[in-house]
Design a protein around this motif. Structure first.
Motif, PDB file in Angstrom:
ATOM      1  N   ASN A   1       0.774  -1.281   0.034  1.00  0.00           N
ATOM      2  CA  ASN A   1      -0.055  -0.082   0.137  1.00  0.00           C
ATOM      3  C   ASN A   1       0.957   1.340  -0.067  1.00  0.00           C
ATOM      4  N   TYR A   2       2.204   1.049  -0.575  1.00  0.00           N
ATOM      5  CA  TYR A   2       2.799   2.278  -0.302  1.00  0.00           C
ATOM      6  C   TYR A   2       3.804   2.375  -1.662  1.00  0.00           C
ATOM      7  N   LEU A   3       4.640   1.485  -2.248  1.00  0.00           N
ATOM      8  CA  LEU A   3       5.460   1.944  -3.325  1.00  0.00           C
ATOM      9  C   LEU A   3       5.840   0.418  -3.936  1.00  0.00           C
ATOM     10  N   ASN A   4       5.912   0.443  -5.413  1.00  0.00           N
ATOM     11  CA  ASN A   4       6.619  -0.611  -5.975  1.00  0.00           C
ATOM     12  C   ASN A   4       7.926  -0.233  -6.840  1.00  0.00           C
ATOM     13  N   ALA A   5       8.649  -0.952  -6.963  1.00  0.00           N
ATOM     14  CA  ALA A   5       9.874  -0.288  -7.801  1.00  0.00           C
ATOM     15  C   ALA A   5      10.619  -1.487  -8.578  1.00  0.00           C
ATOM     16  N   HIS A   6      11.246  -1.381  -9.699  1.00  0.00           N
ATOM     17  CA  HIS A   6      11.621  -2.481 -10.517  1.00  0.00           C
ATOM     18  C   HIS A   6      13.006  -1.966 -10.971  1.00  0.00           C
ATOM     19  N   ASN A   7      13.704  -2.743 -11.145  1.00  0.00           N
ATOM     20  CA  ASN A   7      15.262  -2.269 -11.956  1.00  0.00           C
ATOM     21  C   ASN A   7      15.656  -3.495 -12.943  1.00  0.00           C
ATOM     22  N   GLY A   8      16.357  -3.164 -13.805  1.00  0.00           N
ATOM     23  CA  GLY A   8      16.994  -4.183 -14.858  1.00  0.00           C
ATOM     24  C   GLY A   8      18.322  -3.960 -15.113  1.00  0.00           C
ATOM     25  N   ASN A   9      19.445  -4.632 -15.037  1.00  0.00           N
ATOM     26  CA  ASN A   9      20.559  -4.480 -15.326  1.00  0.00           C
ATOM     27  C   ASN A   9      21.180  -5.328 -16.381  1.00  0.00           C
ATOM     28  N   VAL A  10      22.191  -4.873 -17.125  1.00  0.00           N
ATOM     29  CA  VAL A  10      23.088  -5.705 -17.978  1.00  0.00           C
ATOM     30  C   VAL A  10      24.507  -5.397 -17.955  1.00  0.00           C
ATOM     31  N   TRP A  11      25.380  -6.165 -17.842  1.00  0.00           N
ATOM     32  CA  TRP A  11      27.030  -6.003 -17.973  1.00  0.00           C
ATOM     33  C   TRP A  11      27.396  -7.055 -19.017  1.00  0.00           C
ATOM     34  N   PHE A  12      28.030  -6.239 -19.935  1.00  0.00           N
ATOM     35  CA  PHE A  12      28.965  -7.115 -21.097  1.00  0.00           C
ATOM     36  C   PHE A  12      30.623  -6.976 -20.491  1.00  0.00           C
ATOM     37  N   LYS A  13      31.399  -8.254 -20.331  1.00  0.00           N
ATOM     38  CA  LYS A  13      32.791  -8.252 -20.056  1.00  0.00           C
ATOM     39  C   LYS A  13      33.543  -8.661 -21.392  1.00  0.00           C
ATOM     40  N   MET A  14      34.622  -7.965 -21.270  1.00  0.00           N
ATOM     41  CA  MET A  14      35.555  -8.547 -22.953  1.00  0.00           C
ATOM     42  C   MET A  14      36.848  -8.430 -22.332  1.00  0.00           C
TER      43      MET A  14
END
Length: 434
Positions: free
Chosen positions: A213-226
């Protein structure tokens, strides 16, 4: 077999902890007020081995002592007390039983899969829910935290109903800015790492946080290593955060003080590791409008991305453009970062590193209530030194020093309430095992 199981429950038990002293001197250079203190703290952790390769129990206790604090210290920012949250709200030392939990895990006979469920009062870093461990002692949560790993996949989920802040004894209800109870908070995360050809990898991650009854939050991350030449490595990353009010408990203080209905922020970043050097660059853009009626010192209040899940909780905001003093996450802000760090181990000083970071944010508008607007900006210089002692039998002793110098425009200060600051912070800690 029963005897061997019980033996491991006892023989694999361990007791460890930390002794540390922390010094903060946080100066509000706009008003010439200071906050901060010098404290000593002891962390003591104990846990058993696993009974029948299935269940373990443990807990942690903490004690904070005030060593010194300027008598003239006053509140620097609205969310800090005179000790910069190194002591309790009465600016005194305190102690608490910070953790007590039972951990149930999948037996090791399940090859390729590991899983566990921890129940009780504990340190939680799941989804967009996290602890705060940068002061004298860490915060903690009460609830259930579970995770599973297999073949490059990682998943976690937590359900929590009470919290103990880094300045509190005991556990307390999760509340909004007006002190109204939030019944529960949940966090979840999913991650998968793809191992590619030529030592390259791609990691994907999703995290969320839901406050009832307050807040919803979302996060998406991507990392590419070379890999690059001569052992160098390049990491390219992208991050996206989205938060939306989710009920009546997202009240007037939240709408006027941070954002009205929703907020979002996106980040692009790059890290180059080359020998003793580490270089970073990042860009972040935020949208976070406050309520139309929100005012601050004759200006329409400039909103920011609010990553807390209640007034006494902690959320994740791990974008590279978050600095020591400012988070650089204000409405329509374009934030930039450049950073360099050098590891002195290559020249014979094992364990010593020194880093410098410059942050710059612009694009915000300070709008006068009576008409007219001004373009405003903020910037910050941060220095960080770390030294892990390894010589002369001092393994486990660590020293960390941070210095932040933050400036902004006058109209920005009036429209946000965020003053200019100069912060000096130091930690000396020793990790031990009994």
């Amino acid at each position: 077999m029963a005897s061997g199981s019980y033996d491991s429950f006892i023989s694999d038990a361990k007791i460890d902890g930390k002794v540390q002293t922390v010094f903060f001197n946080d100066e509000n250079t706009t008003t010439d007020e200071t906050s901060g203190a010098w404290t000593g703290a002891v962390w003591l952790n104990a846990q058993t081995g696993y009974l029948a390769d299935f269940v373990s129990v443990g807990g942690s206790a903490y004690r904070v002592a005030k060593l010194d604090m300027k008598s003239g210290n006053t509140k620097d920012f609205s969310w800090e007390n005179a000790s910069s949250d190194l002591l309790n709200r009465q600016n005194e030392g305190f102690g608490k039983l910070g953790q007590i939990w039972a951990d149930f895990k999948l037996p090791e006979s399940y090859d390729g899969v590991s899983a566990n469920v921890k129940i009780g009062r504990q340190l939680v870093e799941t989804g967009l829910i996290t602890i705060s461990g940068s002061r004298s002692i860490p915060s903690a949560w009460q609830g259930v935290d579970a995770n599973v790993e297999m073949d490059g996949f990682k998943g976690k989920i937590a359900w929590l109903n009470e919290v103990s802040r880094r300045t509190q004894s005991g556990f307390h209800h999760i509340v909004n800015e007006e002190g109204k109870k939030i019944d529960w908070v949940m966090g979840m995360q999913l991650g998968y790492t793809f191992e590619l050809a030529n030592q390259r990898s791609l990691e994907l991650q999703y995290r969320n946080g839901l406050a009832d009854n307050y807040l919803n939050a979302h996060n998406g991350n991507v990392w590419f290593k070379m890999p690059l030449y001569d052992g160098s490595e390049l990491t390219l990353g992208g991050m996206y955060f989205y938060a939306k009010q989710d009920g009546d408990l997202w009240g007037t203080d939240e709408r006027d003080g941070s954002f009205d209905n929703k907020a979002e922020s996106g980040n692009l970043n790059a890290t180059l590791n080359s020998g003793p050097w580490t270089f970073n660059a990042a860009f972040n853009y935020t949208k976070a409008n406050t309520a139309s009626s929100a005012e601050s010192n004759g200006y329409h209040a400039i909103g920011y991305y609010n990553y807390y899940f209640g007034a006494n909780t902690q959320g994740v905001w791990d974008v590279p453009t978050s600095a020591i003093v400012s988070d650089f996450n204000f409405n329509k802000e374009k934030a930039w970062l450049i950073r360099a760090e050098y590891d002195f181990s290559s020249v014979g000083i094992e364990g010593l590193s020194l880093g410098y970071t410059f942050f710059y944010g612009s694009g915000m508008k300070a709008k006068l209530v009576n008409g007219g607007e001004k373009d405003v900006a903020e910037h910050e210089h941060d220095l960080t030194m770390k030294y892990n002692f390894s010589q002369w039998g001092m393994k486990g002793l660590q020293f960390k020093l941070q210095y932040g110098y933050y400036k902004n425009d006058e109209a920005f200060r009036k429209a946000t309430g965020q003053n200019e600051a100069e912060n000096l912070r130091a930690w000396l800690s020793y990790n031990f095992a009994i």
